[in-house]
Motif scaffolding. Structure first.
Motif, PDB file in Angstrom:
ATOM      1  N   HIS A  11       0.880  -1.159   0.000  1.00  0.00           N
ATOM      2  CA  HIS A  11       0.000   0.000   0.000  1.00  0.00           C
ATOM      3  C   HIS A  11       0.926   1.219   0.000  1.00  0.00           C
ATOM      4  O   HIS A  11       1.537   1.550   1.025  1.00  0.00           O
ATOM      5  CB  HIS A  11      -0.885   0.011   1.248  1.00  0.00           C
ATOM      6  N   PRO A  12       1.082   1.882  -1.168  1.00  0.00           N
ATOM      7  CA  PRO A  12       2.086   2.946  -1.281  1.00  0.00           C
ATOM      8  C   PRO A  12       1.912   4.105  -0.313  1.00  0.00           C
ATOM      9  O   PRO A  12       2.874   4.803   0.005  1.00  0.00           O
ATOM     10  CB  PRO A  12       1.937   3.418  -2.737  1.00  0.00           C
ATOM     11  N   GLU A  13       0.701   4.306   0.184  1.00  0.00           N
ATOM     12  CA  GLU A  13       0.470   5.401   1.126  1.00  0.00           C
ATOM     13  C   GLU A  13       0.833   5.019   2.556  1.00  0.00           C
ATOM     14  O   GLU A  13       0.914   5.886   3.430  1.00  0.00           O
ATOM     15  CB  GLU A  13      -0.992   5.842   1.057  1.00  0.00           C
ATOM     16  N   GLN A  14       1.059   3.727   2.794  1.00  0.00           N
ATOM     17  CA  GLN A  14       1.345   3.278   4.158  1.00  0.00           C
ATOM     18  C   GLN A  14       2.655   2.506   4.278  1.00  0.00           C
ATOM     19  O   GLN A  14       3.301   2.548   5.336  1.00  0.00           O
ATOM     20  CB  GLN A  14       0.202   2.376   4.651  1.00  0.00           C
ATOM     21  N   ASP A  15       3.052   1.804   3.212  1.00  0.00           N
ATOM     22  CA  ASP A  15       4.204   0.907   3.294  1.00  0.00           C
ATOM     23  C   ASP A  15       5.458   1.528   2.674  1.00  0.00           C
ATOM     24  O   ASP A  15       5.410   2.095   1.570  1.00  0.00           O
ATOM     25  CB  ASP A  15       3.905  -0.408   2.561  1.00  0.00           C
ATOM     26  N   LYS A  98      -1.404  -1.219  -5.918  1.00  0.00           N
ATOM     27  CA  LYS A  98      -1.698  -1.676  -4.561  1.00  0.00           C
ATOM     28  C   LYS A  98      -1.861  -3.195  -4.587  1.00  0.00           C
ATOM     29  O   LYS A  98      -2.602  -3.737  -5.418  1.00  0.00           O
ATOM     30  CB  LYS A  98      -2.977  -1.028  -4.019  1.00  0.00           C
TER      31      LYS A  98
END
Length: 236
Positions: A11-15, A98
């Protein structure tokens, strides 16, 4: 039967970086990988992201890498994998948006670059009928009409992995479909496009594409026919 699944997550916004998540469940060996993914998303982790639509091997949306090979998740049965441990990853060579979802725009850009539509500037038949074609002429390109643009072939290709500018097997297959259509007048232009540096000559005949195709298209043969047409200047 009890199955252990190792699924690629990002998840690019979290990981900060991709990782794998492990799941376990009981499932009938006759169930499809897509069924299992739906079960995990419905019962264990609702954030798991993957594409799916028709679930019948027609739309091509759920192509993914399963135990190291490209499949449509809706077509492969658990028993076909002959394994109780299953690794599921996104197809290679395209940016991960994602989890199991990749950015398909570069793939479709290559597809559009080969002019995948009928080109014919002659007036339509005076009687208003469509441009007719004999069964024999239709049979010449029948195999390459089966493509569903799932990208399983292109993303199994080592040449595409090495350089994403390579037009790829799927684009060549769709060019073939029109190059050999007796009603079409754009073959010369398409062959010119495919004769460029990132065109058909980037193919190294690895056969990965043919093995990955869920529609069993003879992709490597189609590519060879396009190469021969460029080399000889003839459509045989």
């Amino acid at each position: 039967m009890h199955y252990k699944l190792k699924i690629f997550r990002f998840h690019p916004e979290q990981d900060a970086r991709p990782h794998y998540q492990h799941f376990e469940l009981d499932a009938d060996p006759t169930e499809r990988v897509l069924d299992v993914l739906e079960q995990i998303r419905g019962e264990q982790d609702g954030t798991l992201a993957f594409r799916r639509s028709c679930a019948h091997g027609v739309c091509g949306s759920d192509a993914m890498r399963i135990n190291g090979r490209n499949y449509l998740a809706c077509k492969v049965l658990l028993r076909d994998l002959n394994a109780a441990e299953i690794t599921i990853e996104p197809i290679l060579g395209l940016r991960v948006v994602k989890d199991l979802i990749v950015d398909m725009e570069p793939f479709f850009d290559h597809y559009k670059s080969v002019l995948p539509y009928l080109i014919n500037d002659d007036p339509l038949p005076a009687d208003g009928r469509e441009r007719l074609q004999s069964p024999e002429d239709r049979e010449r390109f029948d195999d390459t009409t089966k493509c569903i643009l799932c990208a399983a072939c292109t993303t199994s290709c080592p040449s595409f992995w090495a350089n994403g500018e390579y037009v790829g097997p799927a684009a060549i297959v769709n060019a073939h479909r029109f190059i050999y259509d007796s009603r079409d007048q754009g073959a010369e232009k398409r062959l010119e496009i495919l004769n460029e540096q990132m065109g058909v000559w980037r193919c190294r005949t690895a056969f990965n594409c043919t093995e990955a195709c869920p529609r069993e298209i003879k992709i490597t043969q189609a590519i060879a026919e396009v190469k021969r047409a460029i080399h000889t200047g003839k459509l045989e």
